[in-house]
Enzyme design. Structure first.
Site, PDB file in Angstrom:
ATOM      1  N   ASN A   5       0.746  -1.225  -0.130  1.00 19.11           N
ATOM      2  CA  ASN A   5       0.041   0.076  -0.018  1.00 19.11           C
ATOM      3  C   ASN A   5       0.802   1.240  -0.197  1.00 19.11           C
ATOM      4  OD1 ASN A   5       1.023  -0.146   2.636  1.00 19.11           O
ATOM      5  ND2 ASN A   5      -0.313   0.915   3.456  1.00 19.11           N
ATOM      6  N   VAL A  75      -3.198  -3.532  12.571  1.00 17.70           N
ATOM      7  CA  VAL A  75      -4.126  -2.337  12.844  1.00 17.70           C
ATOM      8  C   VAL A  75      -5.249  -2.301  11.649  1.00 17.70           C
ATOM      9  CG1 VAL A  75      -4.136   0.079  12.536  1.00 17.70           C
ATOM     10  CG2 VAL A  75      -2.117  -1.304  13.879  1.00 17.70           C
ATOM     11  N   ALA A 120      -6.281  -1.713   6.259  1.00 14.34           N
ATOM     12  CA  ALA A 120      -5.595  -2.188   7.285  1.00 14.34           C
ATOM     13  C   ALA A 120      -3.958  -2.563   7.026  1.00 14.34           C
ATOM     14  CB  ALA A 120      -6.247  -3.677   7.773  1.00 14.34           C
ATOM     15  N   LYS A 121      -3.402  -2.981   8.246  1.00 10.24           N
ATOM     16  CA  LYS A 121      -2.003  -3.351   7.825  1.00 10.24           C
ATOM     17  C   LYS A 121      -1.591  -4.218   8.911  1.00 10.24           C
ATOM     18  CE  LYS A 121       1.121  -2.838   4.538  1.00 10.24           C
ATOM     19  NZ  LYS A 121       1.144  -3.023   3.157  1.00 10.24           N
ATOM     20  N   GLY A 122      -0.489  -5.016   8.675  1.00  6.62           N
ATOM     21  CA  GLY A 122      -0.029  -5.877   9.611  1.00  6.62           C
ATOM     22  C   GLY A 122       1.598  -5.942   9.411  1.00  6.62           C
TER      23      GLY A 122
END
Ligand code: NAD
Length: 432
Positions: A5, A75, A120-122
């Site tokens: 992203n 998140v 979202a992201k991890g």
């Protein structure tokens, strides 16, 4: 293959900010675009925060029998438009602030191309190159188990990002499925084809970039068949974009590069031969039917279409004035600094910002998710056709915003994204 992203709005591109600062920067960028549309304070308040932030610390048994504890995050920035979507990265420098910023940027990226997803992201703080395959699998499975309450096909759908790949997604999908007691391919995208990965996913970013260029060329009345294209970064995104500029549009690809440098032939490169040379030697440099150029020189070569597909911060106040391209399509995240944005805008360059130009990857991830939910795979033709429609329509929307607010395309893309997500916030209202 990453669902990368890093919308990397221009501000981040300048000076490699400390990761601690990234979320602050993301919020600042948000407010700048929110000012353009005079966004009301209530909605600003909602959108300038991440909805949920999970931090986990978990043990992994290593091959030598020792136990190491790793830290990771997941998140979700905003679930107004639908389930949240974003990659998982494995990197030693991952921080919560970075993951929050990346999650927010995913919200905007999904919104600019109209996907029914929030962002979202991890991330896990680890250098995966130091792990064996077995250790990597153990780490992935335990991290998945720890974030399991947070993710799901209708909640939050991970994907590959920096240092993660289809195999990691397969382990994630399997772990999730074992825990719920049935196979759940919709919990992740970027899976191997055999597990329900989508046709066309690995090429989607480069292909989406080329669809964006085609639409932009139509808009500025540029006949691509008489153009020259330069591509910086001959990797996943760049090599596909270069090939499709030639195959679909008969544009002459005169220069490509990688981390070691570039090659240039004013009469056009034979991309098959360049690829073979790269496969044999590890770089495009030294390909005999062309002159070697540096990555800096490459950006200033005579061309009509420039596709930066490598690193951030490549087009700056130092070189923007000397870039002759009429269209710049950011396959890479953050290749242009804010100062350069202004210079290019004043020169009348049609800049297709990363948040839009490289959204083909997440768009086909969305298609993969739809196929998984319906258990009904699409053909490659269907995937590519729908991707083209998404990119064409989104281009028109972003241009409209650019004209409406007299702002450059980067701000216009962000404005479109924020307007869209704001609308969800307003119409859904506040619970309870
Ligand atoms: P990749 O690793 O496959 O390719 C990157 C290419 O850039 C390689 O050829 C590498 O040699 C080259 N490179 C590295 N340093 C360079 C330098 N200093 N100058 C010139 N070239 C250099 O990566 P990718 O997946 O193609 O990603 C490229 C860019 O596109 C990144 O900014 C990434 O965030 C962005 N992106 C990729 C995807 C995707 O699905 N692959 C999605 C969205 C955004």
């Amino acid at each position: 293959m990453s669902e990368n992203n890093g919308v990397q709005m221009a501000v981040t591109a300048t000076a490699e900010p400390e990761h601690e600062d990234l979320f602050k920067i993301a919020v600042q960028q948000f407010h700048i675009a929110a000012d353009v549309i005079e966004l009301e304070d209530d909605v600003r308040g909602v959108l300038s925060h991440c909805e949920r932030e999970l931090t986990v610390h978990f043990p992994v048994e290593m091959d030598d029998g020792s136990v190491q504890v790793f830290s990771g995050h997941r998140v979700r920035h905003n679930s107004g438009p639908g389930p949240t979507k974003g990659g998982i990265r494995y990197h030693q420098s991952v921080t919560l602030s970075e993951v929050k910023a990346l999650a927010m940027w995913m919200t905007w990226k999904c919104a600019v191309v109209g996907l029914p997803f929030g962002g979202a992201k991890g991330g896990v703080q680890v250098n995966p190159k130091l792990l064996s395959r077995n250790e990597l699998q153990n780490l992935t499975r335990r991290y998945t188990a720890d974030i399991q309450p947070f993710i799901g096909p209708n909640k939050d759908i991970p994907a590959p990002d920096v240092n993660t790949n289809p195999q990691v997604m397969a382990w994630l999908m399997d772990t999730y499925s074992m825990n719920v007691g049935y196979s759940e391919p919709g919990v992740t995208t970027g899976k191997p084809l055999v597990l329900g990965g989508s046709q066309g996913r690995s090429e989607a970013t480069g292909r989406g970039t080329v669809f964006a260029v085609e639409e932009a060329a139509r808009y500025i009345d540029l006949d691509l068949s008489s153009t020259r294209t330069v591509v910086q970064g001959f990797g996943n995104a760049g090599a596909v974009a270069a090939r499709l500029m030639e195959e679909r549009n008969k544009s002459s690809v005169v220069a490509v590069s990688d981390s070691r440098g570039g090659v240039y032939n004013a009469d056009g490169l034979n991309l098959d031969q360049v690829t073979k040379h790269k496969d044999r030697t590890g770089s495009v440099v030294g390909y005999l039917e062309a002159d070697d150029v540096t990555n800096e020189e490459l950006l200033e070569l005579q061309c009509d279409v420039l596709i930066p597909a490598a690193l951030e911060g490549q087009i700056t106040a130092r070189n923007a004035d000397r870039i002759p391209a009429r269209i710049i399509a950011e396959a890479a995240n953050g290749p242009t600094t804010p100062e350069a944005d202004g210079i290019l805008y004043d020169k009348g360059v049609m800049l297709l910002p990363d948040i839009f130009a490289n959204a083909g990857g997440v768009t086909v991830s969305y298609f993969e998710w739809v196929q998984a939910l319906q258990a009904f795979p699409w053909t490659l033709e269907q995937v590519n056709d729908r991707l083209r429609q998404v990119m064409q329509q989104s281009f028109q929307e972003v241009v409209k915003k650019s004209n409406e607010h007299s702002v450059h395309m980067r701000t216009a893309a962000l404005v479109r994204a924020i307007e869209r997500v704001s609308e969800f916030t307003r119409v859904r209202g506040i619970y309870p």
